[in-house]
Design a protein around this motif. Structure first.
Motif: not given
Length: 216
Positions: A58, A61, A96
């Motif tokens: 995460k 991103s 995401l």
């Protein structure tokens, strides 16, 4: 460069979590309470790998999208920098969303795992009582068999000796029953201890994945 390391670390953690749990839950045996207990403990003990892996992916991103915003805000100052690829932006946005979906699924999984422990404890107590009862009945039958044999074969001049012998056997039987009680109580204590541990850790991991899903 840091994104490459985060991707490597994240994928390694996630792959390790999957492989460790996969090879430890097979063969699947829903009929054994021990299997449920071992699998539950394994999931809560390795959940940090999945959480850290998803955090790393995460962050990749989020950092990439942040870099895109920084480049776009300064592109007049740095004309040599090309605008961020729209396809890449959509790719990171999709990543995401996927990570958030996985995190949400893991929230439900660990909440379910937490409440599954009530079944594990109740079923475990039942199995412990059944095993203990079977052992006690076996000891009782052997004692009664010996008692009947001694009674049928005893003579008047040996009755006193037989009584002493049977009293010693009765004491042995009572001692065995006490040992069985201690073993049963110990097993129930371990079940309660593991219940508390797995229940609380499952809720902690559920909260961790909840915060991850909301992060960013």
């Amino acid at each position: 460069m840091i994104n490459k390391y985060l991707i490597l670390v994240g994928r390694t953690f996630i792959a390790t979590f999957i492989l460790v749990n996969f090879f430890n839950i097979i063969p699947i045996d829903f009929s054994r309470n021990v299997w449920f207990l071992q699998v539950s403990m394994l999931f809560v003990d390795t959940a940090s790998l999945m959480l850290l892996g998803l955090v790393c992916l995460k962050l990749v991103s989020l950092l990439s999208l942040k870099d895109n915003q920084l480049i776009n805000s300064k592109k007049e100052l740095k004309p040599f920098e090309s605008p961020f690829d729209k396809e890449k932006e959509q790719k990171y946005q999709k990543n995401l969303r996927n990570i958030n979906k996985i995190s949400t699924s893991l929230i439900y999984f660990f909440v379910l795992l937490a409440f599954l422990q009530f079944y594990v404890v109740i079923d475990g107590f039942s199995q412990i009582d059944l095993v203990q009862s079977a052992k006690i009945n076996k000891i009782e039958k052997e004692f009664n068999k010996l008692k009947n044999k001694i009674s049928s074969e005893s003579k008047k001049d040996t009755q006193f000796d037989n009584k002493i012998f049977m009293d010693s056997k009765l004491n042995e039987k009572n001692e065995l029953n006490k040992i069985l009680d201690k073993e049963a109580n110990k097993g129930k204590f371990l079940l309660i201890r593991n219940f508390i541990r797995v229940f609380l850790m499952s809720l902690v991991w559920a909260y961790g994945f909840f915060k991850l899903a909301k992060f960013g």
